[in-house]
Design a protein around this motif. Structure first.
Motif, mmCIF file in Angstrom:
data_model
loop_
_atom_site.group_PDB
_atom_site.id
_atom_site.type_symbol
_atom_site.label_atom_id
_atom_site.label_comp_id
_atom_site.label_asym_id
_atom_site.label_seq_id
_atom_site.Cartn_x
_atom_site.Cartn_y
_atom_site.Cartn_z
ATOM 1 N N UNK A 215 -10.312 9.763 -24.080
ATOM 2 C CA UNK A 215 -11.093 10.783 -24.774
ATOM 3 C C UNK A 215 -10.737 12.390 -24.526
ATOM 4 N N UNK A 216 -10.068 12.591 -23.185
ATOM 5 C CA UNK A 216 -9.525 13.898 -23.191
ATOM 6 C C UNK A 216 -8.399 14.173 -24.183
ATOM 7 N N UNK A 217 -7.511 13.366 -24.404
ATOM 8 C CA UNK A 217 -6.399 13.626 -25.451
ATOM 9 C C UNK A 217 -7.302 13.818 -26.839
ATOM 10 N N UNK B 148 -13.738 7.410 -28.160
ATOM 11 C CA UNK B 148 -13.805 5.929 -27.905
ATOM 12 C C UNK B 148 -15.210 5.955 -27.283
ATOM 13 N N UNK B 149 -15.887 4.894 -27.725
ATOM 14 C CA UNK B 149 -17.217 4.673 -27.342
ATOM 15 C C UNK B 149 -17.429 3.051 -26.614
ATOM 16 N N UNK C 167 -14.059 3.183 -17.273
ATOM 17 C CA UNK C 167 -14.558 4.862 -17.032
ATOM 18 C C UNK C 167 -13.191 5.670 -16.933
ATOM 19 N N UNK C 168 -12.078 5.170 -16.221
ATOM 20 C CA UNK C 168 -10.831 5.778 -15.980
ATOM 21 C C UNK C 168 -10.259 5.872 -17.352
ATOM 22 N N UNK C 169 -10.379 4.651 -18.299
ATOM 23 C CA UNK C 169 -9.939 4.564 -19.614
ATOM 24 C C UNK C 169 -10.191 5.463 -20.640
ATOM 25 N N UNK C 170 -11.772 5.357 -20.523
ATOM 26 C CA UNK C 170 -12.432 6.353 -21.626
ATOM 27 C C UNK C 170 -12.158 7.774 -21.253
#
Length: 490
Positions: free
Chosen positions: A443-445, A483-484, A436-439
């Motif tokens: 995805x924010x960038x 990213x999904x 969750x932290x990775x996504x």
């Protein structure tokens, strides 16, 4: 008065339930419990569609009458409004002059404040007994006993080194409480082209408007035009408290008869926040070395008496726009700069006349010095032809195209490398919280980059820089904009 029924606000009389479970007098009659019990019975108010008067009766508590007035509930409980159920708040109906409007607005501010902050230590501590804490805060505000709690101070290095003062969660609620009242008033007064802390604008909105300015002023790149970019020296740390409060006070008093909230109460809170010494009792988080290299005009610890606002508070962002609002009107209407925009202290002006842009710099500086006790940073004055390109709010604008700024791009590469190393330390096993932290991080960038022409850059970073091990857990969207997840979380 605030009234709600047991099933929410009623558009017609619901009748009542007998002790045996049957129903009587639907659409024509209703009973509302009053505040006073009488042994096994309780007083109630009877409303009938046939009669203009309200009768007061006593009936057994076993009857299914509607819930009594919330205001009476508070009085009879005698425990500082603690027993108001959270689920009933959405049914509250208020008179404009009722103090309990403040309670309802305080609950709304609480829900606003906890967005994206719900799992911080301060928020969790407050939420453990949030109803009790909110009612206590409500009484403190009404009785003039509200005291600002110590802040947490630290230095952030992204995107730039800057000093942050994080308010305690209960103070954040008060910030949202104030903001929800006064922001709509100031929104009517702001010019269209201030972009900070405003819905539908922000950095991306500012970049798009600058691109529009250049295209319009140059007749779609067919004529010469020039870009003047200015920066106010140490803006937040040089905001004068007295000048700021006077601007807020004058504006709110002007709208006193048009608004349905307690202007005097809000002004008192505003004054308390503006003149509060946030350095007093603050907890400094991090190492002393974090402040090394931070200019003195960027630190509240070096601000002069009665000057400076803490970066990190919602109210500071709003007050930053309020402080420069008349300045915006001066440039836009008195100097006649049609292509003018501002994001906090970053000023941008576009015009076909280069000499004119040069001539207004001292006029702008004089206004800032005389009216706001501020000044233009002498080393941050940029004046160039649009064909040279210009950096603005994390983007680089050239004719016909907008690129992502090198700083944002570099931060994205660093973030990718961080997650590559993180996955390696986990023996290439990812779990739910980590994923969750990775996504969220990546995805924010990608969301920022997706607003500009960065398809090839996004594809290159995700396919060449991101570790192939991540493909066991995620996949990329068709345009490399997201990213999904593609596996069942552990």
């Amino acid at each position: 008065m605030i009234i709600f029924a047991s099933m929410g606000p009623c558009r017609r009389f619901p009748g009542y339930r007998n002790i045996n479970g049957s129903f009587n007098n639907r659409t024509t009659n209703t009973n509302l419990w009053s505040s006073s019990p009488s042994s096994g019975s309780a007083w109630n108010h009877n409303l009938n569609s046939t009669y203009a008067t309200v009768n007061r009766n006593t009936n057994s508590k076993a009857y299914g009458f509607s819930v009594r007035c919330l205001k009476n509930w508070f009085v009879t409980r005698g425990d500082n409004l603690m027993d108001c159920p959270r689920s009933y708040l959405k049914y509250i109906r208020m008179d404009r002059t009722d103090n309990n409007k403040i309670l309802c607005d305080l609950f709304r501010a609480y829900y606003d404040a906890r967005k994206k902050k719900r799992f911080s230590f301060s928020a969790l501590s407050f939420e453990k007994n949030y109803e009790t804490n909110l009612f206590k805060l409500y009484e403190e505000i009404l009785n003039g006993k509200y005291v600002i709690s110590p802040s947490v101070c630290f230095v952030s290095f992204k995107p730039l080194q800057r000093e942050i003062f994080a308010a305690d969660f209960r103070d954040r609620i008060v910030h949202h409480f104030i903001y929800n009242y006064i922001s709509p008033i100031f929104e009517r007064l702001f010019i269209n082209d201030t972009y900070s802390c405003r819905f539908g604008k922000g950095t991306s909105g500012g970049v798009k408007r600058l691109d529009h300015f250049i295209r319009s002023c140059s007749n779609n790149y067919k004529k010469d035009c020039y870009i003047l970019k200015l920066d106010i020296r140490g803006y937040f740390m040089n905001i004068d408290h007295s000048i700021l409060y006077q601007k807020v006070e004058v504006t709110l008093n002007r709208y006193r008869k048009r608004e349905n909230f307690d202007i005097d109460l809000i002004l008192k809170l505003v004054q308390q926040i503006i003149f509060h010494d946030h350095k007093k009792g603050c907890y400094q988080k991090g190492k002393p070395e974090d402040w090394v290299g931070l200019p003195k005009n960027k630190s509240l610890f070096f601000a002069k008496t009665n000057k400076g606002l803490p970066i990190g508070n919602l109210t500071s962002q709003l007050f930053g726009n309020v402080y420069l609002n008349e300045f915006d009107h001066f440039i836009k209407y008195e100097l006649g700069c049609n292509y003018y925009g501002r994001y906090v202290d970053d000023i941008i002006i576009v015009d076909q006349n280069k000499a004119y842009l040069k001539s207004i710099v001292p006029l702008i500086n004089d206004y800032l010095k005389n009216e706001l006790l501020l000044e233009i940073h002498p080393k941050k004055i940029y004046l160039q032809h649009y064909a040279k390109g210009v950096k603005f709010l994390g983007a680089f604008l050239k004719p016909y195209r907008i690129y992502i700024g090198n700083q944002t791009k570099g931060n994205f590469y660093k973030r990718i490398q961080y997650w590559n190393n993180f996955l390696a330390t986990k023996d290439f096993n990812f779990f739910k919280d980590d994923l969750s932290s990775f996504l969220f991080s990546i995805n924010s960038y990608l969301g920022i980059m997706g607003q500009y022409k960065t398809y090839r850059l996004r594809k290159k970073i995700l396919t060449q820089t991101l570790s192939d091990e991540f493909l066991n857990y995620v996949h990329f969207s068709d345009n490399y904009g997201k990213i999904i997840i593609n596996y069942k979380e552990k």
